[in-house]
Motif scaffolding. Structure first.
Motif, PDB file in Angstrom:
ATOM      1  N   LEU A 132       0.972  -1.258  -0.010  1.00 48.71           N
ATOM      2  CA  LEU A 132       0.003  -0.117  -0.047  1.00 48.71           C
ATOM      3  C   LEU A 132       0.874   1.237   0.103  1.00 48.71           C
ATOM      4  CD1 LEU A 132      -2.697  -0.932   2.501  1.00 48.71           C
ATOM      5  CD2 LEU A 132      -2.868  -0.857  -0.091  1.00 48.71           C
ATOM      6  N   LEU A 133       0.711   2.169  -0.883  1.00 44.78           N
ATOM      7  CA  LEU A 133       1.481   3.327  -1.085  1.00 44.78           C
ATOM      8  C   LEU A 133       0.966   4.476   0.228  1.00 44.78           C
ATOM      9  CD1 LEU A 133       3.123   5.084  -2.908  1.00 44.78           C
ATOM     10  CD2 LEU A 133       1.007   5.948  -3.869  1.00 44.78           C
ATOM     11  N   TYR A 134       2.295   5.088   0.896  1.00 44.08           N
ATOM     12  CA  TYR A 134       2.051   5.976   1.831  1.00 44.08           C
ATOM     13  C   TYR A 134       1.535   5.530   3.289  1.00 44.08           C
ATOM     14  CZ  TYR A 134       2.510   8.960  -2.352  1.00 44.08           C
ATOM     15  OH  TYR A 134       2.671   9.458  -3.387  1.00 44.08           O
ATOM     16  N   GLU A 135       1.484   4.115   3.578  1.00 47.52           N
ATOM     17  CA  GLU A 135       1.254   3.455   4.587  1.00 47.52           C
ATOM     18  C   GLU A 135       2.048   3.565   5.552  1.00 47.52           C
ATOM     19  OE1 GLU A 135      -1.460   1.290   7.136  1.00 47.52           O
ATOM     20  OE2 GLU A 135      -1.663   2.396   5.281  1.00 47.52           O
ATOM     21  N   PRO A 136       1.961   4.442   6.435  1.00 48.10           N
ATOM     22  CA  PRO A 136       3.097   4.838   7.661  1.00 48.10           C
ATOM     23  C   PRO A 136       3.410   3.769   8.821  1.00 48.10           C
ATOM     24  CG  PRO A 136       1.073   5.775   8.394  1.00 48.10           C
ATOM     25  CD  PRO A 136       0.816   5.109   6.872  1.00 48.10           C
ATOM     26  N   LEU A 137       4.451   3.733   9.179  1.00 50.03           N
ATOM     27  CA  LEU A 137       5.036   2.984  10.452  1.00 50.03           C
ATOM     28  C   LEU A 137       5.469   3.958  11.288  1.00 50.03           C
ATOM     29  CD1 LEU A 137       5.949   0.262  11.598  1.00 50.03           C
ATOM     30  CD2 LEU A 137       8.126   0.576  10.523  1.00 50.03           C
ATOM     31  N   LEU A 138       5.320   3.556  12.690  1.00 47.89           N
ATOM     32  CA  LEU A 138       5.712   4.454  13.789  1.00 47.89           C
ATOM     33  C   LEU A 138       6.364   3.509  14.826  1.00 47.89           C
ATOM     34  CD1 LEU A 138       2.766   6.893  14.507  1.00 47.89           C
ATOM     35  CD2 LEU A 138       4.833   7.711  13.471  1.00 47.89           C
ATOM     36  N   ARG A 139       7.623   3.958  15.254  1.00 49.41           N
ATOM     37  CA  ARG A 139       8.300   3.103  16.111  1.00 49.41           C
ATOM     38  C   ARG A 139       9.110   4.277  16.857  1.00 49.41           C
ATOM     39  NH1 ARG A 139       5.633  -0.191  14.786  1.00 49.41           N
ATOM     40  NH2 ARG A 139       6.413  -2.097  13.768  1.00 49.41           N
ATOM     41  N   THR A 140       9.327   3.822  18.258  1.00 50.09           N
ATOM     42  CA  THR A 140      10.116   4.690  19.188  1.00 50.09           C
ATOM     43  C   THR A 140      11.548   3.596  19.365  1.00 50.09           C
ATOM     44  OG1 THR A 140       8.355   5.306  20.640  1.00 50.09           O
ATOM     45  CG2 THR A 140      10.361   5.470  21.483  1.00 50.09           C
ATOM     46  N   THR A 141      12.548   4.599  19.146  1.00 51.12           N
ATOM     47  CA  THR A 141      13.858   3.750  19.263  1.00 51.12           C
ATOM     48  C   THR A 141      14.945   4.976  19.806  1.00 51.12           C
ATOM     49  OG1 THR A 141      15.710   2.613  17.675  1.00 51.12           O
ATOM     50  CG2 THR A 141      14.476   4.396  16.865  1.00 51.12           C
ATOM     51  N   THR A 142      16.169   4.526  19.666  1.00 52.85           N
ATOM     52  CA  THR A 142      17.338   5.594  20.160  1.00 52.85           C
ATOM     53  C   THR A 142      18.172   5.632  19.062  1.00 52.85           C
ATOM     54  OG1 THR A 142      18.635   3.737  20.832  1.00 52.85           O
ATOM     55  CG2 THR A 142      16.952   4.394  22.600  1.00 52.85           C
ATOM     56  N   ILE A 144      21.851   7.553  17.637  1.00 51.53           N
ATOM     57  CA  ILE A 144      23.343   7.033  18.073  1.00 51.53           C
ATOM     58  C   ILE A 144      23.793   7.565  19.128  1.00 51.53           C
ATOM     59  CG2 ILE A 144      23.822   6.872  15.590  1.00 51.53           C
ATOM     60  CD1 ILE A 144      24.975   9.408  15.489  1.00 51.53           C
ATOM     61  N   SER A 145      23.140   8.460  19.793  1.00 52.98           N
ATOM     62  CA  SER A 145      23.703   8.989  21.232  1.00 52.98           C
ATOM     63  C   SER A 145      22.962   8.384  22.356  1.00 52.98           C
ATOM     64  CB  SER A 145      23.491  10.613  21.427  1.00 52.98           C
ATOM     65  OG  SER A 145      22.205  10.844  21.352  1.00 52.98           O
ATOM     66  N   GLY A 146      22.196   7.513  21.933  1.00 50.63           N
ATOM     67  CA  GLY A 146      21.149   6.787  23.232  1.00 50.63           C
ATOM     68  C   GLY A 146      19.977   7.580  23.418  1.00 50.63           C
ATOM     69  N   GLN A 147      19.748   8.649  22.879  1.00 54.78           N
ATOM     70  CA  GLN A 147      18.451   9.463  23.228  1.00 54.78           C
ATOM     71  C   GLN A 147      17.215   8.732  22.588  1.00 54.78           C
ATOM     72  OE1 GLN A 147      18.763  13.614  22.503  1.00 54.78           O
ATOM     73  NE2 GLN A 147      16.577  13.798  23.126  1.00 54.78           N
ATOM     74  N   GLN A 148      16.151   8.721  23.016  1.00 47.77           N
ATOM     75  CA  GLN A 148      14.983   8.184  22.791  1.00 47.77           C
ATOM     76  C   GLN A 148      14.453   9.070  21.386  1.00 47.77           C
ATOM     77  OE1 GLN A 148      11.786   7.244  25.247  1.00 47.77           O
ATOM     78  NE2 GLN A 148      12.385   4.964  25.348  1.00 47.77           N
ATOM     79  N   VAL A 149      14.122   8.412  20.453  1.00 47.24           N
ATOM     80  CA  VAL A 149      13.421   9.096  19.272  1.00 47.24           C
ATOM     81  C   VAL A 149      12.240   8.502  18.889  1.00 47.24           C
ATOM     82  CG1 VAL A 149      15.674  10.280  18.520  1.00 47.24           C
ATOM     83  CG2 VAL A 149      14.822   7.867  17.598  1.00 47.24           C
ATOM     84  N   ALA A 173      11.643  11.923  21.054  1.00 48.64           N
ATOM     85  CA  ALA A 173      10.317  11.143  21.232  1.00 48.64           C
ATOM     86  C   ALA A 173       9.242  11.968  21.838  1.00 48.64           C
ATOM     87  CB  ALA A 173      10.825   9.851  22.202  1.00 48.64           C
ATOM     88  N   MET A 174       9.667  13.130  22.602  1.00 44.90           N
ATOM     89  CA  MET A 174       8.507  14.130  23.350  1.00 44.90           C
ATOM     90  C   MET A 174       8.849  15.374  22.617  1.00 44.90           C
ATOM     91  SD  MET A 174       7.775  14.459  27.271  1.00 44.90           S
ATOM     92  CE  MET A 174       6.948  12.660  27.239  1.00 44.90           C
ATOM     93  N   ASP A 175       7.616  16.070  22.288  1.00 39.96           N
ATOM     94  CA  ASP A 175       7.603  17.378  22.040  1.00 39.96           C
ATOM     95  C   ASP A 175       8.071  18.217  23.159  1.00 39.96           C
ATOM     96  OD1 ASP A 175       7.127  19.606  20.212  1.00 39.96           O
ATOM     97  OD2 ASP A 175       5.392  19.911  21.099  1.00 39.96           O
TER      98      ASP A 175
END
Length: 432
Positions: A132-142, A144-149, A173-175
């Motif tokens: 499917l075109l433009y089907e988004p995926l959202l993930r929380t990861t870190t 390269i400095s180890g900060q959550q994004v 990861a947080m606004d």
């Protein structure tokens, strides 16, 4: 207030601490729950804002990317797009069938995870879209400095090209996490202050209730002590009369003495109960227009003592007949008792203008009692420390009047009860 540590007082003090602790626990629990809910809502709101931001960047760039006639990606529109120049990191990955992912454009690489993680995210984006075109995926990861994004991946497919393109956009990861931390500090400090204030308020309010309970306890003990003290003598006398086995000619006199003692005990109990009920707020004094002179004459007649001489002038007051009768009767008994040194001397009662005066011809005011003759427990020459005069003073105070004892000219004492005269022009009893 009584300060001794009786078991009842100890239980009241424990109850105060238990009440304070209970209020503290309930308040702390409520503050923790509300703080958790507020922090969770704020965190969720900020996370949603981040999701919206990275989805907007990844989705907008995915719609802008193109390829030319030679099957080469045209990254000009991506590089020049304002979405690829903001605070979010951007990576454009392309993969031909059977080959590995290749990074064709990178912006703010420090906010992105490692290359291995980027490859994994691109693969997950492709797999999840299921074509499917433009089907988004959202993930929380870190990163390269180890900060959550927070990372959003959006796939792009073409019908005239077999390659797959994935746009990854990432940001914190947080606004505005600083504002969230400020909120957490505000909740922690405000909640702590609220718990402390609730604890202090509970302690003070329970202390106020404790003072009232201790006062009632003291009044209860005072009532029991007064009753025990005042009834001990007449009960002992009554017991002696009943055990004396009087002669037939003395029976009538003995019965008369027994009736007198019983009447005295009844009056004492009535007075003590009336004072206790009114001090605790259970009852209120009656407010009735009455003739003080007639009331005093009736009390003197009930006393049935030849030594009592009444001189009364019409006097109208507002008061409780039962309490005023009790006060006058106690004044008469006090005069008869202290005037007993001279059995022939009269006890004179004078009533006029809201004032009842009882004069005896006894030894006069004892210097030991002169400073506080109406205090409960004051003892005179006889060694008695009854509450008769204390009740007189209390009745006077209840009626907004006063009571006094002073030496009489020529010997003896004058006990006086004064009440404010009734306001007959108002047509209604004056309020006390």
């Amino acid at each position: 207030m009584n300060t001794h540590r009786s078991p009842a007082v100890a239980r009241l003090r424990r109850a105060r601490w238990m009440m304070t602790a209970l209020v503290t626990v309930i308040t702390a629990t409520a503050v923790l729950v509300l703080s958790y809910v507020a922090a969770s809502i704020d965190a969720r709101s900020r996370t949603n804002e981040v999701d919206r931001q990275v989805e907007q960047v990844a989705g907008g760039l995915a719609r802008a990317i193109q390829h030319d006639d030679k099957q080469v990606l045209d990254l000009t529109t991506v590089i020049d797009d304002r979405l690829a120049q903001g605070s979010s990191a951007v990576i454009v990955l392309v993969r031909a069938p059977g080959e590995q992912w290749k990074q064709t454009h990178t912006y703010q690489r420090s906010l992105m995870p490692s290359d291995t993680e980027i490859t994994t995210l691109a693969t997950q984006t492709e797999d999840r879209s299921d074509g499917l075109l433009y089907e988004p995926l959202l993930r929380t990861t870190t990163d390269i400095s180890g900060q959550q994004v927070r990372v959003a991946g959006v796939p792009v497919y073409w019908t005239d090209w077999d390659n797959t393109v994935v746009i990854l956009a990432a940001t914190e990861a947080m606004d505005e996490p600083g504002k969230h931390r400020m909120l957490l500090w505000a909740l922690a400090l405000g909640g702590t202050l609220l718990v402390l204030l609730a604890t202090a308020a509970a302690y003070l309010l329970s202390g106020r209730s404790l003072r009232q309970a201790l006062q009632m306890l003291d009044e209860h003990e005072q009532f029991l002590g007064d009753a025990a003290h005042e009834l001990r003598t007449p009960l002992t006398t009554l017991k002696l009369l009943t055990e004396s086995r009087p002669k037939p000619e003395e029976v009538e006199h003995t019965l008369g003495e027994a009736r007198r003692l019983a009447d005295r005990m009844a009056r004492l109990v009535t007075g003590l109960l009336a004072r206790a009920r009114m001090q605790t707020g259970i009852a209120e004094p009656e407010r009735t227009l009455l003739r003080l002179d007639q009331l005093a004459e009736a009390v003197a007649e009930e006393a049935a003592d030849d030594r009592i001489i009444v001189s009364a002038h019409p006097s109208v007051v507002v008061g409780d007949p039962a309490l005023l009768s009790l006060a006058i009767r106690n004044m008469l008994e006090n005069g008869l008792t202290h005037g007993a040194v001279n059995r022939t001397a009269p006890v004179e009662v004078h009533v006029a203008e809201g004032r009842v005066s009882v004069r005896d011809h006894g030894p006069g005011v004892d210097p030991v009692m002169s400073a506080s003759p109406f205090n409960r427990g004051s003892a005179g020459r006889t060694g008695r420390n009854g509450i008769g005069l204390a009740l007189v003073a209390w009745v006077a105070q209840t009626h907004n009047g006063n009571a006094s004892i002073e030496p009489a000219a020529g010997g003896g004492t004058i006990a006086t009860l004064w009440l404010p005269p009734a306001d007959l022009t108002a047509g209604t009893p004056a309020r006390m």
